[in-house]
Motif scaffolding. Sequence first.
Motif, PDB file in Angstrom:
ATOM      1  N   TYR A  41      10.209  18.702   1.266  1.00 32.76           N
ATOM      2  CA  TYR A  41       8.992  17.892   1.219  1.00 32.76           C
ATOM      3  C   TYR A  41       9.251  16.432   1.562  1.00 32.76           C
ATOM      4  N   VAL A  42      10.426  15.934   1.200  1.00 38.03           N
ATOM      5  CA  VAL A  42      10.658  14.479   1.308  1.00 38.03           C
ATOM      6  C   VAL A  42      11.817  14.106   2.229  1.00 38.03           C
ATOM      7  N   ARG A 247       3.583  19.017  -3.451  1.00 36.30           N
ATOM      8  CA  ARG A 247       4.032  18.352  -2.227  1.00 36.30           C
ATOM      9  C   ARG A 247       3.221  17.088  -1.973  1.00 36.30           C
ATOM     10  N   ARG A 251       5.009  13.346  -2.182  1.00 38.72           N
ATOM     11  CA  ARG A 251       5.085  12.591  -0.933  1.00 38.72           C
ATOM     12  C   ARG A 251       4.289  11.286  -1.041  1.00 38.72           C
TER      13      ARG A 251
END
Length: 257
Positions: A41-42, A247, A251
């Motif tokens: 996700y990051v 997510r 984020r």
Amino acid sequence: MTIEINGYKINYKITGESERTLVILQGWGTKLEVYDSIANYVKDGYRVVQFDMPGFGGSDEPRESWDVDGYVDFFIDFMKALGIMHATLLGHSYGGRVIIKLANRENLPFTINNIILVDAAGIKAKLTGKQKRKVRRYKILKKIVSWKPIHAMFPELIDDWKSRQGSADYRNASPRMKECMVKAINEDLTELLPGIRQEVLLIWGDADTATPLSDGKLMEKLIPNNGLVVLSPAGHFSFLEQPTVFRNVIRSYLGVK
């Protein structure tokens, strides 16, 4: 990848390339791969470090029974070994327990930029009257079945009874890790929460039964600078049960576009 720290072979991996670093501290008994989705996700905005703590996943087991401070000491040495000077820390379940103690340490050799606690442990549950009576019965039975003449009479029955006691995490742990787990769950970190100086994002599953939402709300009350996000419906692994919402939250919080 593996790295040797204080004589222990530690399993770890790094995803992404960035000047910003996110280190994930896992939940009890999990493997680092459980948190691959978070790293993905990051990874566009962070270098993400995942690792198996001693006794978890592919890392060596502690040579003696560690309490939470033992894992804090190890983590400090892990950060030194990887040369990490600044990082955001994300802790799930037991990993949150380690971060709470870590954030109360003075003169750390690295800077904790901010903290994300996901269904974090650290608050000792208060037993109801029914639970207290159950514990007393268990202790009495344990003394009885531990008596050698009794065990000799009913060995298979008693061994089966012993194998069904405690949580799944406890039953699946080695004798050494059982000792570590008992030390952890018997330590209440509530008094340390006001000592966390960093900004904290709390993420919780509304149906978490291992570390209930009431724990998250107490952390929200006692940690000076924080925000609580509740995921629903979700349990103890809220980041896996509500992946899209998780997510978006993480984020946004970390500024990953």
